[in-house]
Write an enzyme that holds these catalytic residues in place. Structure first.
Site, PDB file in Angstrom:
ATOM      1  N   ASP A 281       0.814  -1.232   0.154  1.00 30.02           N
ATOM      2  CA  ASP A 281       0.116   0.218   0.099  1.00 30.02           C
ATOM      3  C   ASP A 281       0.867   1.218  -0.061  1.00 30.02           C
ATOM      4  OD1 ASP A 281      -2.323   1.744   0.135  1.00 30.02           O
ATOM      5  OD2 ASP A 281      -3.222   0.689   1.403  1.00 30.02           O
TER       6      ASP A 281
HETATM    7  C1  BGC Z   1      -4.976   3.081   0.091  1.00 31.70           C
HETATM    8  C2  BGC Z   1      -5.127   2.038  -1.017  1.00 31.70           C
HETATM    9  C3  BGC Z   1      -4.944   2.847  -2.082  1.00 31.70           C
HETATM   10  C4  BGC Z   1      -3.600   3.432  -2.338  1.00 31.70           C
HETATM   11  C5  BGC Z   1      -3.344   4.284  -3.636  1.00 31.70           C
HETATM   12  C6  BGC Z   1      -3.936   3.926  -0.066  1.00 31.70           C
HETATM   13  O1  BGC Z   1      -3.978   4.926   0.785  1.00 31.70           O
HETATM   14  O2  BGC Z   1      -4.997   2.405   1.320  1.00 31.70           O
HETATM   15  O3  BGC Z   1      -6.492   1.243  -0.712  1.00 31.70           O
HETATM   16  O4  BGC Z   1      -5.160   1.775  -3.353  1.00 31.70           O
HETATM   17  O5  BGC Z   1      -3.721   4.339  -1.192  1.00 31.70           O
HETATM   18  O6  BGC Z   1      -4.215   5.359  -3.669  1.00 31.70           O
END
Ligand code: BGC
Length: 749
Positions: A281
């Site tokens: 993530d």
């Molecule tokens: C979130 C993810 C997301 C990623 C990219 C993160 O803060 O937890 O679910 O895909 O950002 O935007």
């Protein structure tokens, strides 16, 4: 059939041909991967493992792509820019390896579908798959070939803002819906330019975050992971070939997901045979330092790589440290090569080596009638009718004047819900607009907002709203949450209606006019009081672009509600976590015990009873999992099991007679649960195993059949092995999780 054997032969031949063709294709891809890998420098390999945020591209970024330091990007603003960046990767980098362009396409790209929690309430995987296919078509037109969805975190805590993005509390329902979404995104062929790679996230247990506060720790046992949190991931990977997986932000039992070698290597790769990409993530590799799991970025990179995270999203520690870590022998070249193989495999499967560019001249499908119709159907099927006193809904032709009140009646931005980077409020059709447009010829609609937005506390416009209500035959009050109140990082400790919305409902109910409360929200809200004051309550979640027309048709009976709750609604926030499939306890609530207001003064310590309940909240939830009314009624009869004693290899056939006993053609979600009455560990009181949507005309009956392979009763036992344990079981069928016909059966040794 005249020549059954011949047909079977042809079928098998075709199946063999397909298997051989696909394994030949896979082999060809593997050869291509090895060929590219053999030419790559170490720097280029590390570059593939580096994902960059492209929101504000600079000259430096172009240079990085040119020198092979970037493998994938997210948040690229336009297809023109995507093509420009691909051109640099393809034509100006040494090996011409294309980029993969990613984005969070969560519940629609431009045509917004209901939030995933709403989609789960449809209990209709087909519409979920269609929605994801539409999202893929629209997103791929803009250069996106990888989405970070579906989120398949089991969510039992309405305080957690991301419950909106989940399919709710149930493992089976989440698994079915996740798989449907993966299939929709990826289509039948990932190399089709309108297919996008899906991402199973967040691996793992992120939804169990302490206190419902985002980014917090989780403490889920190994067995609970296996029984509750992992199955949707396994299903999406094994049965739908989900191309990628994202590690979560949380540390579970002290081990950050991005550093969990056991789960990433043993479970995901070895047990499930996953050969796709694992991406961290956003910044999650670096955050392992903040967690105190690593001393510095270098150690974080080491732990991430060794645990099996192939791509680091945005925090750059791989780029800075892998070379040194290799030189010091802290990571092995084979680990890097394997990660790069996974990444190249994704790029080959997406067909990017042959065709990295987006066609900018083909006809756009964005907001096509087909897409809008599907979004409307999804919204209709997501609505859950929670109360309908005296069948006040649907509104009939005696209704001449309707008051439309409330901050969510005409909130085009907010009804799209969370994660709508690309949704456009100018394209949203609100209930106010749709009601006027569709039914304004016959009905006089009076609109008074009452409150300007969901958190508004200024009551100066209440008098106008009350006046409007007094003039009307029926009052529709649209309340709920603005989009920003749910979603990532948007957690709440109090899940009552915000602002003065509750008071608005109270004042409207005092007019004595029939009151229909419609709730647009990203989570279950604690609305016991408001339900009590209303004649009817319809839960709309955040319904997306076509929420308005869907509401209008449901209110006037052109469509009939069929949604069921994918998550339990507590009466009080303090009841959380609350979910239907909890383990059996030694002292279940016996429901005869004394509640707070009945406790005599100076009552003796043990005089109130000693079972599992709250003195103040009582025994029940506000609404249980699987609950939802229709305009019609259904009767369940004659539950029949093909056998009451079975062996492990058997398939149990279950039938039940379902009759539409009401006056509307309607769809019922028939739910099928089992309970394992004793096991090597305490077992859940019941578990959803299957469901079917059945549409019946008034008076029509149907024999509904379920097949239960006994293997489906397996669980992770006391020794953490997946087994079906012999013994007694109960099987239950009905229209929600508590009013069920039931019969027992035994599984033999
Ligand atoms: C979130 C993810 C997301 C990623 C990219 C993160 O803060 O937890 O679910 O895909 O950002 O935007």
């Amino acid at each position: 059939m005249k020549y059954p054997h011949f047909s079977l032969f042809c079928f098998l031949l075709l199946a063999c041909f397909q298997i051989t063709a696909s394994s030949a294709q896979e082999k060809e891809i593997e050869n291509k991967i090895e060929n590219v890998l053999s030419k790559m420098t170490l720097k280029e390999k590390i570059g593939q493992m580096n994902q960059i945020n492209g929101r504000n591209p600079t000259d430096n970024l172009y240079q990085q792509i040119r020198s092979g330091e970037v493998g994938s990007m997210l948040n690229i603003g336009s297809p023109e820019l995507a093509n420009q960046l691909q051109k640099i990767a393809k034509k100006e980098s040494r090996l011409g390896i294309p980029l993969v362009i990613a984005r969070d396409v969560i519940h629609g790209f431009k045509t917004m579908f209901p939030i995933p929690l709403g989609q789960a309430a449809s209990f209709n995987p087909e519409i979920v798959e269609i929605g994801a296919r539409i999202a893929a078509k629209e997103a791929s037109e803009k250069g996106i070939r990888w989405t970070f969805a579906p989120m398949m975190d089991i969510s039992r805590d309405a305080r957690w803002g991301r419950i909106a993005e989940s399919f709710g509390e149930d493992t089976y329902l989440s698994g079915v819906m996740s798989m449907a979404m993966v299939k929709g995104f990826q289509g039948t062929d990932l190399s089709n330019p309108s297919s996008i790679a899906a991402c199973a996230k967040h691996f793992i247990a992120y939804g169990a975050t302490e206190g419902g506060r985002d980014y917090n720790s989780t403490n889920v046992t190994q067995r609970q992971l296996r029984n509750i949190y992992l199955p949707p991931f396994e299903k999406s990977i094994r049965e739908a070939n989900c191309a990628t997986v994202m590690t979560s932000f949380n540390a579970n039992d002290g081990i950050p997901a991005s550093g969990n070698e056991f789960l990433l290597r043993n479970v995901l790769r070895k047990e499930w045979g996953f050969d796709g990409v694992v991406v961290s993530d956003w910044g999650a590799i670096k955050e392992m330092v903040q967690m105190g799991f690593c001393e510095d970025n270098k150690e974080a990179a080491m732990k991430g790589v060794n645990a099996g995270v192939d791509i680091e999203m945005t925090s750059g520690t791989y780029l800075q440290n892998i070379e040194a870590l290799l030189a010091e022998g802290k990571i092995q070249m084979k680990t890097i090569d394997d990660a790069v193989r996974n990444i190249l495999r994704l790029k080959f499967k997406l067909g990017l080596f042959d065709n990295p560019y987006t066609n900018l001249t083909s006809k756009s499908s964005i907001y096509s009638q087909e897409h809008l119709d599907a979004a409307k159907q999804a919204a209709e099927e997501s609505f859950v009718l929670l109360k309908n006193k005296n069948n006040i809904l649907p509104l009939n032709n005696k209704v001449k004047t309707v008051a439309i009140i409330g901050p969510m009646a005409d909130a085009p931005h907010d009804q799209m819900g969370t994660w709508t980077f690309d949704g456009e409020k100018v394209m949203t059709q609100t209930p106010l607009q749709a009601l006027k447009k569709k039914y304004g010829k016959d009905v006089n609609f009076i609109y008074e907002q009452g409150l300007a937005f969901s958190r508004d506390t200024i009551k100066s416009n209440f008098s106008k709203a009350i006046e409007a209500a007094k003039q009307a035959d029926v009052v529709l009050v649209f309340v709920g949450e603005e989009a920003i109140l749910s979603g990532e990082a948007h957690c709440l400790a109090d899940i009552n209606l915000k602002g003065a919305q509750s008071e608005l409902i109270e004042e409207l109910s005092k007019t004595g006019k029939p009151l229909v409360t419609l709730v647009m929200a990203g989570r279950p809200l604690t609305i016991a009081k408001e339900v009590e004051s209303s004649d009817a309550v319809l839960y709309l979640w955040h319904p997306g672009t076509m929420g308005g027309p869907a509401v209008a048709d449901i209110l006037f009976g052109k469509a009939v509600p069929s949604g069921k709750l994918p998550v339990t609604f507590p009466k009080y926030v303090g009841q959380i976590p609350v979910y239907y499939n909890h383990d059996r306890v030694g002292r279940p609530a016996d429901k005869t015990e004394t509640l707070l207001n009945n406790i005599p003064l100076e009552a003796k310590q043990s005089s109130l009873g000693t079972s599992s309940y709250y003195l103040d909240a009582g025994f029940d939830n506000l609404f249980d999992f699987g609950y939802g009314l229709s305009y019609s009624t259904f009767e369940y009869k004659n539950l029949v099991l093909s056998s009451d004693s079975l062996s492990q290899s058997d398939v149990l056939t279950v039938t039940v007679d379902l009759k539409n006993t009401g006056n509307f053609q309607a769809t019922e979600v028939v739910q099928f649960y089992t309970a394992d009455l004793s096991g090597s560990t305490a077992r859940p009181i019941k578990e959803l195993k299957d469901f079917k949507r059945i549409n019946l005309k008034p008076g029509e009956s149907k024999k509904v059949e379920f097949k239960l392979p006994i293997a489906k009763l397996a669980f992770w036992d006391i020794n953490n092995n997946k087994v079906v344990e012999p013994g007694k079981f109960t099987l239950m069928v009905g229209g929600n999780s508590y009013e069920l016909l039931q019969k027992g059966f035994t599984i033999l040794q």
